[in-house]
Write an enzyme that holds these catalytic residues in place. Sequence first.
Site, PDB file in Angstrom:
ATOM      1  N   THR A 226       4.763  -8.940  15.247  1.00 23.36           N
ATOM      2  CA  THR A 226       3.227  -9.282  14.647  1.00 23.36           C
ATOM      3  C   THR A 226       2.542  -8.091  14.052  1.00 23.36           C
ATOM      4  O   THR A 226       2.540  -7.353  14.688  1.00 23.36           O
ATOM      5  CB  THR A 226       2.912 -10.320  15.734  1.00 23.36           C
ATOM      6  OG1 THR A 226       2.964 -11.923  15.085  1.00 23.36           O
ATOM      7  CG2 THR A 226       1.825  -9.693  16.388  1.00 23.36           C
TER       8      THR A 226
ATOM      9  N   THR B  10       4.036 -20.717  21.409  1.00 24.61           N
ATOM     10  CA  THR B  10       2.364 -20.692  21.400  1.00 24.61           C
ATOM     11  C   THR B  10       1.343 -20.259  20.473  1.00 24.61           C
ATOM     12  O   THR B  10       2.339 -19.388  20.106  1.00 24.61           O
ATOM     13  CB  THR B  10       2.317 -20.019  23.316  1.00 24.61           C
ATOM     14  OG1 THR B  10       1.373 -19.593  23.278  1.00 24.61           O
ATOM     15  CG2 THR B  10       3.272 -18.662  23.368  1.00 24.61           C
ATOM     16  N   GLN B  11       0.221 -20.279  20.688  1.00 21.83           N
ATOM     17  CA  GLN B  11      -0.514 -19.636  19.940  1.00 21.83           C
ATOM     18  C   GLN B  11      -1.456 -18.272  20.773  1.00 21.83           C
ATOM     19  O   GLN B  11      -2.116 -17.252  19.852  1.00 21.83           O
ATOM     20  CB  GLN B  11      -1.610 -20.391  19.346  1.00 21.83           C
ATOM     21  CG  GLN B  11      -2.874 -20.833  21.032  1.00 21.83           C
ATOM     22  CD  GLN B  11      -3.677 -22.116  19.589  1.00 21.83           C
ATOM     23  OE1 GLN B  11      -4.678 -21.922  19.904  1.00 21.83           O
ATOM     24  NE2 GLN B  11      -3.412 -23.110  19.409  1.00 21.83           N
ATOM     25  N   CYS B  12      -0.761 -18.035  21.756  1.00 24.35           N
ATOM     26  CA  CYS B  12      -1.040 -17.394  22.534  1.00 24.35           C
ATOM     27  C   CYS B  12       0.056 -15.589  21.647  1.00 24.35           C
ATOM     28  O   CYS B  12       1.217 -15.809  21.263  1.00 24.35           O
ATOM     29  CB  CYS B  12      -0.767 -16.190  23.729  1.00 24.35           C
ATOM     30  SG  CYS B  12      -1.084 -17.541  25.566  1.00 24.35           S
TER      31      CYS B  12
ATOM     32  N   THR C 198       0.646  -0.920   0.117  1.00 24.31           N
ATOM     33  CA  THR C 198       0.070   0.133   0.155  1.00 24.31           C
ATOM     34  C   THR C 198       0.920   1.359  -0.066  1.00 24.31           C
ATOM     35  O   THR C 198       0.272   2.303  -0.223  1.00 24.31           O
ATOM     36  CB  THR C 198      -0.286  -0.369   1.318  1.00 24.31           C
ATOM     37  OG1 THR C 198      -1.819  -1.299   1.407  1.00 24.31           O
ATOM     38  CG2 THR C 198      -2.357   1.055   1.517  1.00 24.31           C
TER      39      THR C 198
ATOM     40  N   ASP D 234       2.084  -6.999  -3.989  1.00 24.20           N
ATOM     41  CA  ASP D 234       1.476  -7.054  -2.533  1.00 24.20           C
ATOM     42  C   ASP D 234       1.804  -7.888  -1.375  1.00 24.20           C
ATOM     43  O   ASP D 234       2.703  -9.079  -2.284  1.00 24.20           O
ATOM     44  CB  ASP D 234       0.073  -7.580  -2.889  1.00 24.20           C
ATOM     45  CG  ASP D 234      -1.238  -7.834  -1.580  1.00 24.20           C
ATOM     46  OD1 ASP D 234      -1.553  -7.034  -1.486  1.00 24.20           O
ATOM     47  OD2 ASP D 234      -0.547  -7.802  -0.714  1.00 24.20           O
ATOM     48  N   SER D 235       2.254  -7.698  -0.738  1.00 24.40           N
ATOM     49  CA  SER D 235       3.149  -8.883   0.822  1.00 24.40           C
ATOM     50  C   SER D 235       2.722  -9.965   0.742  1.00 24.40           C
ATOM     51  O   SER D 235       3.188 -11.370   0.543  1.00 24.40           O
ATOM     52  CB  SER D 235       3.812  -8.000   1.570  1.00 24.40           C
ATOM     53  OG  SER D 235       2.161  -7.677   2.761  1.00 24.40           O
ATOM     54  N   SER D 236       1.232 -10.341  -0.077  1.00 26.90           N
ATOM     55  CA  SER D 236       0.632 -11.301  -0.130  1.00 26.90           C
ATOM     56  C   SER D 236       1.100 -12.435  -0.725  1.00 26.90           C
ATOM     57  O   SER D 236       1.509 -13.584  -0.670  1.00 26.90           O
ATOM     58  CB  SER D 236      -1.225 -11.546  -0.321  1.00 26.90           C
ATOM     59  OG  SER D 236      -2.027 -10.524   0.832  1.00 26.90           O
TER      60      SER D 236
HETATM   61  N1  ASP Z   1      -1.922  -5.778   1.089  1.00 28.43           N
HETATM   62  C1  ASP Z   1      -1.209  -4.784   1.495  1.00 28.43           C
HETATM   63  C2  ASP Z   1       0.370  -5.979   1.813  1.00 28.43           C
HETATM   64  O1  ASP Z   1       0.590  -6.738   2.526  1.00 28.43           O
HETATM   65  C3  ASP Z   1      -1.346  -4.567   2.552  1.00 28.43           C
HETATM   66  C4  ASP Z   1      -0.341  -3.038   3.240  1.00 28.43           C
HETATM   67  O2  ASP Z   1       0.825  -3.026   2.157  1.00 28.43           O
HETATM   68  O3  ASP Z   1      -0.510  -3.379   4.178  1.00 28.43           O
HETATM   69  O4  ASP Z   1       1.114  -5.865   0.413  1.00 28.43           O
END
Ligand code: ASP
Length: 343
Positions: free
Chosen positions: A168, A279-281, A16, A60-62
């Site tokens: 995180t 841990t998932q905490c 973004t 996009d970082s995904s």
């Molecule tokens: N979906 C975007 C990404 O991680 C969200 C961001 O940039 O904050 O690339």
Amino acid sequence: MSSAKSSILLIYTGGTIGMMKDYTSGALKAFDFSQLLKNIPELNQLDCTISSYSFERPIDSSNMNPTHWVAISDIVAEKYDEYDGFVVLHGSDTMSYTASALSFLLENLGKPVILTGSQLPIGDLRTDAKENLITAIQIAALKKKGKAVIQEVGLYFEYKLYRGNRTTKINAEHFQAFASLNYPQLIESGVHLTVFNEYLLPQKKKLGLKSHRNMDDNVAILKIFPGINKNVIDAMLGTKNLKALVLETYGSGNAPMEEWFLERLNNAIINGIHIINVTQCSGGAVMMGHYETSSRLKKMQVINGKDITTEAAITKAMYLLGSGVSQDLFKTVFETSLRGEMM
Ligand code: ASP
């Protein structure tokens, strides 16, 4: 700051932060990074020289994966002697994974590598991008007696610099999108930048940067839940070529005591799969053996992830497997803090 101006390399990977709003159409479009100084004239006021490098196709970082992590690490390694600091502009979604991965790939880092991004595009009226970008550059430029103040991979977001591999993403909406629940912030940005020196990684003496390039992706994460059944466990542990599994357990590292579950984990370990207990905490640490529900895990040589984040655990597993650490040493090395990622 020393009198010599710091030189900073901005590495734009996507996300973004690099978007501009086209006010006629309302659509978001990628920002031309060669025009950075023209579009953000505030950057001219910083006491450093800024160059930029952009991924050919910002993502996009995904869509990030270990190949991209190595590409970023390679750029830093290649340009290491030319610049005093590096700022990586990155989507926030997987920024903690990238920050963790880079911390392992860049051994003996003696200069700052600061990741930042934003929740709103840089061209948006209410954007958080400008503050994040400007302060991240300032932090990357910080020097004391001619030496970089930050000599590690950091993540800067909403007035705070954190150790990257301790972070995180906690919020998809708030400007304060990240937390570092098990380690204090390294810098706080207010009227002044307050550096908490006692929490920084120690200054590197004469060791030169050693960059690594191998990440082994034969790893997985399994978050347990009440009611998890044999099919799920079998599918996961039966994954072809699986070498390490990050097991997200309850509380301080606790898991069901049912025999079928423990037996499956034990067989996996006997068959050479490393099982890492985290841990998932959101905060706190695994203490294996503290409760009956974790003492069997301890006995069967499940690896103690202590207070590591899942993001750091999975990238550390990829890094250690990629570095060819021996099967026998994996547990000991994993349980050792390599880059300040765990207690
Ligand atoms: N979906 C975007 C990404 O991680 C969200 C961001 O940039 O904050 O690339």
